[in-house]
Design a protein around this motif. Structure first.
Motif, PDB file in Angstrom:
ATOM      1  N   PRO A 188     -15.422   0.946 -20.872  1.00 53.22           N
ATOM      2  CA  PRO A 188     -14.860  -0.506 -20.941  1.00 53.22           C
ATOM      3  C   PRO A 188     -13.398  -0.458 -21.580  1.00 53.22           C
ATOM      4  O   PRO A 188     -12.687  -1.278 -20.908  1.00 53.22           O
ATOM      5  N   THR A 189     -13.133   0.521 -22.316  1.00 57.09           N
ATOM      6  CA  THR A 189     -11.786   0.408 -23.097  1.00 57.09           C
ATOM      7  C   THR A 189     -10.926   1.357 -22.118  1.00 57.09           C
ATOM      8  O   THR A 189      -9.870   0.754 -21.566  1.00 57.09           O
ATOM      9  N   GLY A 190     -11.429   2.366 -21.452  1.00 60.15           N
ATOM     10  CA  GLY A 190     -10.640   3.399 -20.520  1.00 60.15           C
ATOM     11  C   GLY A 190     -10.379   2.522 -19.349  1.00 60.15           C
ATOM     12  O   GLY A 190      -9.281   2.883 -18.720  1.00 60.15           O
ATOM     13  N   SER A 191     -11.183   1.339 -18.822  1.00 60.11           N
ATOM     14  CA  SER A 191     -10.969   0.935 -17.412  1.00 60.11           C
ATOM     15  C   SER A 191      -9.589   0.062 -17.579  1.00 60.11           C
ATOM     16  O   SER A 191      -9.273  -0.423 -16.474  1.00 60.11           O
ATOM     17  N   MET A 192      -9.016  -0.057 -18.740  1.00 56.80           N
ATOM     18  CA  MET A 192      -7.727  -0.766 -18.726  1.00 56.80           C
ATOM     19  C   MET A 192      -6.692   0.159 -18.256  1.00 56.80           C
ATOM     20  O   MET A 192      -5.536  -0.513 -17.844  1.00 56.80           O
ATOM     21  N   SER A 193      -6.852   1.399 -18.157  1.00 61.88           N
ATOM     22  CA  SER A 193      -5.686   2.158 -17.350  1.00 61.88           C
ATOM     23  C   SER A 193      -6.238   2.615 -16.103  1.00 61.88           C
ATOM     24  O   SER A 193      -5.747   3.704 -15.555  1.00 61.88           O
ATOM     25  N   LYS A 194      -7.065   2.003 -15.576  1.00 57.83           N
ATOM     26  CA  LYS A 194      -7.880   2.445 -14.413  1.00 57.83           C
ATOM     27  C   LYS A 194      -6.879   2.334 -13.146  1.00 57.83           C
ATOM     28  O   LYS A 194      -6.845   3.430 -12.480  1.00 57.83           O
ATOM     29  N   ASP A 195      -5.837   1.388 -13.039  1.00 56.36           N
ATOM     30  CA  ASP A 195      -4.897   1.412 -12.003  1.00 56.36           C
ATOM     31  C   ASP A 195      -4.098   2.693 -12.029  1.00 56.36           C
ATOM     32  O   ASP A 195      -3.672   3.371 -10.894  1.00 56.36           O
ATOM     33  N   GLU A 196      -3.700   3.176 -13.292  1.00 52.94           N
ATOM     34  CA  GLU A 196      -2.849   4.206 -13.438  1.00 52.94           C
ATOM     35  C   GLU A 196      -3.439   5.650 -12.781  1.00 52.94           C
ATOM     36  O   GLU A 196      -2.843   6.377 -12.222  1.00 52.94           O
ATOM     37  N   ARG A 197      -4.591   5.425 -13.194  1.00 57.05           N
ATOM     38  CA  ARG A 197      -5.357   6.702 -12.831  1.00 57.05           C
ATOM     39  C   ARG A 197      -5.515   6.752 -11.499  1.00 57.05           C
ATOM     40  O   ARG A 197      -5.429   7.964 -10.751  1.00 57.05           O
ATOM     41  N   LEU A 198      -5.861   5.755 -10.727  1.00 59.56           N
ATOM     42  CA  LEU A 198      -6.109   5.608  -9.331  1.00 59.56           C
ATOM     43  C   LEU A 198      -4.610   5.820  -8.581  1.00 59.56           C
ATOM     44  O   LEU A 198      -4.729   6.749  -7.708  1.00 59.56           O
ATOM     45  N   ASP A 199      -3.612   5.518  -8.872  1.00 57.70           N
ATOM     46  CA  ASP A 199      -2.146   5.876  -8.599  1.00 57.70           C
ATOM     47  C   ASP A 199      -2.156   7.171  -8.379  1.00 57.70           C
ATOM     48  O   ASP A 199      -1.550   7.972  -7.881  1.00 57.70           O
ATOM     49  N   ALA A 200      -2.366   7.867  -9.696  1.00 60.58           N
ATOM     50  CA  ALA A 200      -2.347   9.444  -9.744  1.00 60.58           C
ATOM     51  C   ALA A 200      -3.131  10.082  -8.669  1.00 60.58           C
ATOM     52  O   ALA A 200      -2.597  11.135  -8.136  1.00 60.58           O
ATOM     53  N   LEU A 201      -4.145   9.649  -8.638  1.00 60.68           N
ATOM     54  CA  LEU A 201      -5.229  10.339  -7.415  1.00 60.68           C
ATOM     55  C   LEU A 201      -4.637  10.201  -6.074  1.00 60.68           C
ATOM     56  O   LEU A 201      -4.919  10.786  -5.226  1.00 60.68           O
ATOM     57  N   MET A 202      -3.857   9.035  -5.945  1.00 54.30           N
ATOM     58  CA  MET A 202      -3.117   8.659  -4.582  1.00 54.30           C
ATOM     59  C   MET A 202      -2.063   9.576  -4.464  1.00 54.30           C
ATOM     60  O   MET A 202      -1.418   9.478  -3.238  1.00 54.30           O
ATOM     61  N   GLY A 203      -1.574  10.174  -5.423  1.00 48.58           N
ATOM     62  CA  GLY A 203      -0.191  10.892  -5.155  1.00 48.58           C
ATOM     63  C   GLY A 203      -0.650  12.363  -4.758  1.00 48.58           C
ATOM     64  O   GLY A 203      -1.576  12.682  -4.038  1.00 48.58           O
ATOM     65  N   LYS A 204       0.368  13.203  -4.648  1.00 38.25           N
ATOM     66  CA  LYS A 204       0.628  14.829  -4.081  1.00 38.25           C
ATOM     67  C   LYS A 204      -0.341  15.316  -4.943  1.00 38.25           C
ATOM     68  O   LYS A 204      -0.656  15.469  -5.910  1.00 38.25           O
ATOM     69  N   GLY A 205      -1.137  16.310  -4.005  1.00 41.71           N
ATOM     70  CA  GLY A 205      -2.288  16.984  -4.664  1.00 41.71           C
ATOM     71  C   GLY A 205      -3.423  16.304  -5.033  1.00 41.71           C
ATOM     72  O   GLY A 205      -4.220  16.667  -5.759  1.00 41.71           O
ATOM     73  N   GLY A 206      -3.440  15.063  -4.746  1.00 42.21           N
ATOM     74  CA  GLY A 206      -4.661  13.990  -5.241  1.00 42.21           C
ATOM     75  C   GLY A 206      -5.740  14.138  -4.376  1.00 42.21           C
ATOM     76  O   GLY A 206      -6.169  15.175  -3.350  1.00 42.21           O
ATOM     77  N   ILE A 207      -6.479  12.967  -4.183  1.00 39.46           N
ATOM     78  CA  ILE A 207      -7.950  12.921  -3.611  1.00 39.46           C
ATOM     79  C   ILE A 207      -7.909  13.020  -2.172  1.00 39.46           C
ATOM     80  O   ILE A 207      -8.763  13.397  -1.387  1.00 39.46           O
TER      81      ILE A 207
END
Length: 253
Positions: A188-207
Protein backbone atom coordinates in the motif's frame (compact mmCIF):
# COMPACT_ATOMS: atom_id res chain seq x y z
CA UNK A 1 29.57 -45.71 -0.48
CA UNK A 2 32.88 -44.26 -1.64
CA UNK A 3 35.41 -43.53 1.09
CA UNK A 4 36.54 -40.35 -0.66
CA UNK A 5 34.91 -37.47 -2.50
CA UNK A 6 36.35 -36.33 -5.80
CA UNK A 7 35.91 -32.69 -6.76
CA UNK A 8 37.00 -30.87 -9.88
CA UNK A 9 37.00 -27.11 -9.29
CA UNK A 10 37.33 -24.37 -11.88
CA UNK A 11 39.71 -21.83 -10.40
CA UNK A 12 40.88 -18.33 -11.25
CA UNK A 13 43.42 -16.44 -9.18
CA UNK A 14 42.21 -12.93 -10.09
CA UNK A 15 39.60 -11.24 -12.29
CA UNK A 16 42.11 -10.85 -15.13
CA UNK A 17 43.96 -14.17 -14.91
CA UNK A 18 43.31 -17.34 -16.90
CA UNK A 19 41.03 -19.95 -15.38
CA UNK A 20 42.14 -23.55 -14.82
CA UNK A 21 40.78 -26.77 -13.35
CA UNK A 22 42.15 -28.35 -10.19
CA UNK A 23 41.15 -31.73 -8.78
CA UNK A 24 40.77 -32.60 -5.11
CA UNK A 25 40.07 -35.77 -3.17
CA UNK A 26 38.84 -35.55 0.41
CA UNK A 27 37.58 -38.06 3.00
CA UNK A 28 33.89 -38.91 2.80
CA UNK A 29 31.56 -38.26 5.73
CA UNK A 30 27.81 -38.93 5.79
CA UNK A 31 25.46 -35.98 5.13
CA UNK A 32 28.13 -33.72 3.66
CA UNK A 33 27.13 -30.84 1.42
CA UNK A 34 29.27 -28.98 -1.11
CA UNK A 35 30.10 -26.27 1.44
CA UNK A 36 31.43 -28.78 3.97
CA UNK A 37 33.56 -30.32 1.21
CA UNK A 38 34.99 -26.90 0.36
CA UNK A 39 35.67 -26.29 4.05
CA UNK A 40 37.61 -29.55 4.16
CA UNK A 41 39.78 -28.32 1.28
CA UNK A 42 40.20 -24.98 3.04
CA UNK A 43 41.50 -26.74 6.16
CA UNK A 44 43.96 -28.80 4.12
CA UNK A 45 44.54 -27.25 0.66
CA UNK A 46 46.22 -30.20 -1.05
CA UNK A 47 45.11 -31.27 -4.52
CA UNK A 48 44.64 -34.84 -5.74
CA UNK A 49 48.28 -34.95 -6.89
CA UNK A 50 49.39 -34.37 -3.30
CA UNK A 51 50.57 -30.85 -4.08
CA UNK A 52 50.09 -27.98 -1.66
CA UNK A 53 47.85 -25.33 -3.23
CA UNK A 54 45.94 -22.20 -2.27
CA UNK A 55 42.60 -22.54 -0.44
CA UNK A 56 39.56 -22.30 -2.71
CA UNK A 57 37.62 -19.03 -2.44
CA UNK A 58 33.82 -18.92 -2.41
CA UNK A 59 31.01 -16.90 -0.82
CA UNK A 60 28.70 -18.11 1.93
CA UNK A 61 26.86 -16.79 4.95
CA UNK A 62 23.69 -18.35 6.36
CA UNK A 63 24.12 -21.99 5.19
CA UNK A 64 20.29 -22.23 5.22
CA UNK A 65 19.44 -21.20 1.63
CA UNK A 66 18.34 -17.76 2.78
CA UNK A 67 21.22 -15.35 2.04
CA UNK A 68 21.81 -16.36 -1.59
CA UNK A 69 25.57 -15.89 -1.34
CA UNK A 70 26.76 -19.43 -2.08
CA UNK A 71 25.40 -19.73 -5.62
CA UNK A 72 27.62 -21.67 -8.03
CA UNK A 73 27.33 -24.13 -10.91
CA UNK A 74 27.41 -27.73 -9.68
CA UNK A 75 27.67 -30.46 -12.31
CA UNK A 76 26.31 -28.02 -14.87
CA UNK A 77 23.38 -26.68 -12.82
CA UNK A 78 23.30 -23.28 -11.10
CA UNK A 79 22.07 -23.57 -7.51
CA UNK A 80 22.85 -22.94 -3.85
CA UNK A 81 25.79 -25.03 -2.68
CA UNK A 82 24.67 -25.13 0.96
CA UNK A 83 21.73 -27.38 0.07
CA UNK A 84 23.66 -29.46 -2.50
CA UNK A 85 24.21 -32.80 -0.77
CA UNK A 86 27.25 -34.79 -1.85
CA UNK A 87 25.31 -38.07 -1.92
CA UNK A 88 23.03 -36.68 -4.64
CA UNK A 89 25.82 -36.15 -7.18
CA UNK A 90 27.88 -38.30 -9.49
CA UNK A 91 31.61 -37.93 -8.99
CA UNK A 92 33.80 -36.17 -9.75
CA UNK A 93 31.63 -33.25 -8.70
CA UNK A 94 32.39 -30.27 -10.93
CA UNK A 95 32.21 -26.85 -9.30
CA UNK A 96 32.27 -23.69 -11.41
CA UNK A 97 31.52 -20.02 -10.72
CA UNK A 98 28.42 -18.51 -12.31
CA UNK A 99 29.43 -17.17 -15.72
CA UNK A 100 26.93 -14.30 -15.83
CA UNK A 101 28.80 -12.29 -13.21
CA UNK A 102 32.39 -10.99 -13.10
CA UNK A 103 34.83 -13.34 -11.38
CA UNK A 104 36.44 -12.14 -8.16
CA UNK A 105 38.39 -15.31 -7.47
CA UNK A 106 37.73 -19.04 -7.92
CA UNK A 107 34.03 -19.62 -7.19
CA UNK A 108 33.43 -16.11 -5.87
CA UNK A 109 31.62 -13.70 -8.21
CA UNK A 110 30.55 -10.06 -8.07
CA UNK A 111 26.72 -9.82 -8.06
CA UNK A 112 26.70 -6.01 -8.06
CA UNK A 113 24.65 -5.82 -11.25
CA UNK A 114 21.70 -7.31 -9.38
CA UNK A 115 21.89 -4.80 -6.56
CA UNK A 116 22.34 -1.96 -9.06
CA UNK A 117 19.14 -3.09 -10.78
CA UNK A 118 17.30 -3.09 -7.45
CA UNK A 119 18.43 0.50 -6.90
CA UNK A 120 17.29 1.40 -10.39
CA UNK A 121 13.77 0.09 -9.84
CA UNK A 122 13.58 1.55 -6.30
CA UNK A 123 13.02 -1.85 -4.69
CA UNK A 124 12.08 -0.56 -1.26
CA UNK A 125 9.13 1.01 0.54
CA UNK A 126 9.85 4.73 1.06
CA UNK A 127 8.82 5.90 4.53
CA UNK A 128 9.59 8.87 6.71
CA UNK A 129 11.68 7.44 9.52
CA UNK A 130 11.97 10.65 11.51
CA UNK A 131 9.13 9.72 13.84
CA UNK A 132 7.06 6.72 14.86
CA UNK A 133 4.49 5.99 12.18
CA UNK A 134 2.75 3.28 14.17
CA UNK A 135 1.53 0.10 12.57
CA UNK A 136 1.81 -0.22 8.81
CA UNK A 137 -1.21 -0.47 6.52
CA UNK A 138 -3.03 -3.79 6.36
CA UNK A 139 -3.03 -5.81 3.16
CA UNK A 140 -5.81 -8.08 1.91
CA UNK A 141 -4.95 -11.69 2.70
CA UNK A 142 -4.71 -12.83 -0.94
CA UNK A 143 -2.37 -9.96 -1.76
CA UNK A 144 -0.31 -10.68 1.36
CA UNK A 145 0.13 -14.30 0.33
CA UNK A 146 1.39 -13.26 -3.11
CA UNK A 147 3.72 -10.68 -1.56
CA UNK A 148 5.10 -13.28 0.84
CA UNK A 149 6.07 -15.60 -2.02
CA UNK A 150 7.76 -12.75 -3.89
CA UNK A 151 9.60 -11.63 -0.75
CA UNK A 152 11.50 -14.94 -0.62
CA UNK A 153 13.92 -13.65 -3.28
CA UNK A 154 17.47 -13.74 -1.89
CA UNK A 155 19.20 -12.08 -4.88
CA UNK A 156 21.20 -15.26 -5.38
CA UNK A 157 21.67 -14.69 -9.13
CA UNK A 158 20.60 -18.16 -10.27
CA UNK A 159 17.77 -16.78 -12.41
CA UNK A 160 20.23 -14.50 -14.22
CA UNK A 161 22.72 -17.33 -14.69
CA UNK A 162 20.21 -19.55 -16.50
CA UNK A 163 18.61 -16.77 -18.57
CA UNK A 164 19.70 -16.71 -22.26
CA UNK A 165 18.86 -13.00 -22.45
CA UNK A 166 21.36 -12.09 -19.72
CA UNK A 167 24.75 -12.01 -21.40
CA UNK A 168 27.67 -9.79 -22.32
CA UNK A 169 25.76 -8.34 -25.28
CA UNK A 170 22.65 -7.43 -23.30
CA UNK A 171 21.79 -5.05 -20.46
CA UNK A 172 18.72 -7.08 -19.45
CA UNK A 173 18.26 -6.85 -15.69
CA UNK A 174 16.78 -10.33 -15.37
CA UNK A 175 13.76 -11.80 -13.63
CA UNK A 176 14.58 -11.04 -9.99
CA UNK A 177 14.42 -7.21 -10.15
CA UNK A 178 11.24 -7.39 -12.26
CA UNK A 179 9.59 -9.60 -9.66
CA UNK A 180 10.69 -7.20 -6.92
CA UNK A 181 8.91 -4.36 -8.73
CA UNK A 182 5.74 -6.41 -8.50
CA UNK A 183 6.36 -7.01 -4.79
CA UNK A 184 6.81 -3.36 -3.87
CA UNK A 185 4.00 -2.16 -6.13
CA UNK A 186 1.67 -4.51 -4.23
CA UNK A 187 2.48 -2.78 -0.94
CA UNK A 188 0.00 0.00 0.00
CA UNK A 189 2.81 2.46 0.75
CA UNK A 190 5.21 1.14 -1.85
CA UNK A 191 2.59 1.63 -4.57
CA UNK A 192 3.04 5.39 -4.18
CA UNK A 193 6.25 4.96 -6.21
CA UNK A 194 4.61 2.58 -8.68
CA UNK A 195 4.97 4.83 -11.74
CA UNK A 196 8.68 5.38 -11.12
CA UNK A 197 9.29 1.65 -10.95
CA UNK A 198 7.31 1.02 -14.12
CA UNK A 199 9.27 3.76 -15.89
CA UNK A 200 12.49 2.02 -14.87
CA UNK A 201 11.19 -1.32 -16.19
CA UNK A 202 10.39 0.33 -19.53
CA UNK A 203 13.93 1.66 -19.92
CA UNK A 204 17.02 0.08 -21.44
CA UNK A 205 17.67 -3.42 -20.14
CA UNK A 206 14.13 -3.60 -18.83
CA UNK A 207 11.21 -5.92 -19.30
CA UNK A 208 11.02 -5.52 -23.08
CA UNK A 209 14.27 -7.51 -23.37
CA UNK A 210 12.81 -10.61 -21.70
CA UNK A 211 12.48 -13.48 -24.18
CA UNK A 212 10.20 -15.55 -21.88
CA UNK A 213 12.50 -18.57 -22.01
CA UNK A 214 11.12 -19.52 -18.56
CA UNK A 215 14.47 -20.93 -17.42
CA UNK A 216 14.32 -18.62 -14.40
CA UNK A 217 11.19 -20.07 -12.83
CA UNK A 218 12.51 -23.61 -13.24
CA UNK A 219 15.85 -22.80 -11.60
CA UNK A 220 14.72 -20.50 -8.76
CA UNK A 221 15.76 -22.16 -5.45
CA UNK A 222 12.80 -20.59 -3.63
CA UNK A 223 10.12 -21.51 -6.18
CA UNK A 224 9.14 -17.88 -6.79
CA UNK A 225 6.58 -17.46 -9.63
CA UNK A 226 8.96 -15.36 -11.71
CA UNK A 227 7.24 -15.80 -15.07
CA UNK A 228 3.92 -14.83 -13.49
CA UNK A 229 5.57 -11.66 -12.19
CA UNK A 230 7.08 -10.90 -15.58
CA UNK A 231 3.68 -11.33 -17.28
CA UNK A 232 2.04 -9.12 -14.66
CA UNK A 233 4.64 -6.41 -15.13
CA UNK A 234 4.36 -6.63 -18.92
CA UNK A 235 0.66 -5.93 -18.51
CA UNK A 236 1.27 -3.10 -16.03
CA UNK A 237 3.91 -1.40 -18.19
CA UNK A 238 1.60 -1.59 -21.21
CA UNK A 239 -1.22 0.12 -19.29
CA UNK A 240 1.26 2.65 -17.93
CA UNK A 241 2.56 3.42 -21.42
CA UNK A 242 -0.94 4.12 -22.79
CA UNK A 243 -1.91 6.25 -19.79
CA UNK A 244 1.30 8.24 -20.11
CA UNK A 245 0.85 8.72 -23.86
CA UNK A 246 -2.85 9.64 -23.95
CA UNK A 247 -3.20 11.17 -20.52
CA UNK A 248 -5.79 10.00 -18.03
CA UNK A 249 -7.55 10.97 -14.84
CA UNK A 250 -6.23 7.68 -13.48
CA UNK A 251 -2.79 9.29 -13.21
CA UNK A 252 -3.96 11.08 -10.06
CA UNK A 253 -5.20 7.93 -8.36
Amino acid sequence: MAETIKLSIKRQDSPDSTSYWEDFEIPYRPNMNVISALMEIQRNPVNSKGEKTTPVTWDMSCLEEVCGACSMVINGNARQSCTALIDQYEQPIKLEPMSTFPIVRDLQVDRSRMFDSLKRVKAWVPIDGTYDLGEGPRMPEKKRQVAYELSKCMTCGVCLEVCPNVNSKSDFMGAAPISQVRLFNLHPTGSMSKDERLDALMGKGGIAECGMAQNCVKACPKGIPLTTSIAAMQRETTFHMFKSFFGSDHEVE
